[in-house]
Design a protein around this motif. Structure first.
Motif, short mmCIF file in Angstrom:
data_model
loop_
_atom_site.label_atom_id
_atom_site.label_comp_id
_atom_site.label_asym_id
_atom_site.label_seq_id
_atom_site.Cartn_x
_atom_site.Cartn_y
_atom_site.Cartn_z
N GLN A 15 -5.10 -79.39 33.47
CA GLN A 15 -3.38 -79.03 33.10
C GLN A 15 -3.45 -79.59 31.62
OE1 GLN A 15 -1.53 -77.13 35.04
NE2 GLN A 15 -3.36 -77.01 36.20
N LYS A 16 -3.54 -78.67 30.79
CA LYS A 16 -3.93 -79.18 29.40
C LYS A 16 -2.22 -79.08 28.67
CE LYS A 16 -8.39 -77.22 28.71
NZ LYS A 16 -8.88 -78.37 28.97
N GLY A 17 -1.23 -78.73 29.45
CA GLY A 17 -0.07 -78.87 28.86
C GLY A 17 0.72 -80.12 29.52
N ILE A 18 0.17 -81.12 30.12
CA ILE A 18 0.87 -82.13 30.76
C ILE A 18 0.77 -83.33 29.32
CG2 ILE A 18 0.75 -84.17 32.19
CD1 ILE A 18 -0.14 -82.21 34.43
N THR A 19 1.69 -83.95 28.88
CA THR A 19 1.84 -84.76 27.97
C THR A 19 2.20 -86.13 28.39
OG1 THR A 19 4.12 -84.02 27.34
CG2 THR A 19 2.48 -83.28 26.28
N SER A 39 -5.83 -83.06 28.49
CA SER A 39 -6.24 -83.34 27.22
C SER A 39 -4.83 -83.56 26.43
CB SER A 39 -6.97 -82.45 26.34
OG SER A 39 -6.25 -81.13 26.65
N ALA A 40 -3.71 -83.26 26.51
CA ALA A 40 -2.45 -83.41 25.86
C ALA A 40 -1.68 -84.80 26.35
CB ALA A 40 -1.65 -82.38 25.90
N LEU A 41 -2.29 -85.50 27.35
CA LEU A 41 -1.60 -86.43 28.05
C LEU A 41 -1.79 -87.73 26.93
CD1 LEU A 41 -0.22 -87.73 30.58
CD2 LEU A 41 -2.56 -88.47 31.24
N CYS A 61 -9.03 -87.17 28.71
CA CYS A 61 -7.54 -87.10 28.41
C CYS A 61 -7.76 -87.57 26.68
CB CYS A 61 -6.82 -87.90 29.23
SG CYS A 61 -6.62 -87.31 30.76
N TYR A 62 -8.01 -86.62 25.99
CA TYR A 62 -8.51 -87.05 24.56
C TYR A 62 -7.24 -87.64 23.95
CZ TYR A 62 -12.04 -83.79 25.74
OH TYR A 62 -13.11 -83.04 26.31
N ASP A 63 -6.15 -87.30 24.12
CA ASP A 63 -4.78 -87.71 23.43
C ASP A 63 -4.17 -88.88 23.83
OD1 ASP A 63 -5.26 -85.68 21.50
OD2 ASP A 63 -3.49 -84.50 22.35
#
Length: 158
Positions: A15-19, A39-41, A61-63
């Motif tokens: 879920q790439k939109g989860i920050t 990846s935006a978490l 979770c690159y971020d």
């Protein structure tokens, strides 16, 4: 009124939109690949009620820049934080008795801190769990003893 006790395997996979994720006290377990590929978490705090983080739980979770592991956590699964390349520091609490292989693989800029000296690491800390991260021993913070008389003076009770 109902409480979430666990996050199922793959619940938020890719879920790439989860920050941001807010995990509440009472949660006990984070399943395998639960947040893998998010990846935006950027930030996650694991509550003290969580005892287990599953395999690949936060892989890619690159971020992810901020990770708080609280006392009460017992085990971190294989490759749980693999390739969380933005992580620069994490503290492993004394309650952790199992860290499976490659838990922090690919986190090359990471400094892992713990109050447990290497010669006392629990047998359940697998070889190679830290990847290329640096592990530092930090002195445990001593709890300051409070003199009841002095405390009363400081708080204006005299």
């Amino acid at each position: 009124e109902k409480k979430v006790l666990g996050i199922l395997d793959g619940a938020f996979f890719n879920q790439k939109g989860i920050t941001r994720v807010y995990l509440l006290n009472g949660l006990i377990s984070i399943g395998n690949e639960a947040f893998s590929g998010c990846s935006a978490l950027t930030k996650i705090e694991i509550p003290e009620t969580v005892t287990h983080i599953g395999k690949y739980a936060f892989r890619d979770c690159y971020d992810l820049e901020e990770l708080t592991l609280n006392e009460g956590l017992l085990s971190i699964g294989e490759r749980a934080f693999e390739d969380c390349v933005a992580l620069t520091e994490v503290f492993i609490p004394e309650s952790v008795t199992v860290i499976e292989a490659s838990a922090f693989a690919g986190c090359d800029n990471l400094v892992i801190k713990t109050t447990i000296p290497q010669e006392e690491w629990p047998a359940g800390w697998a070889d190679g769990w830290q990847g290329n991260a640096t592990v530092e021993f930090v002195e445990p913070e001593e709890e300051e003893e409070i003199d009841p008389e002095e405390d009363g003076k400081k708080n204006g009770r005299e």
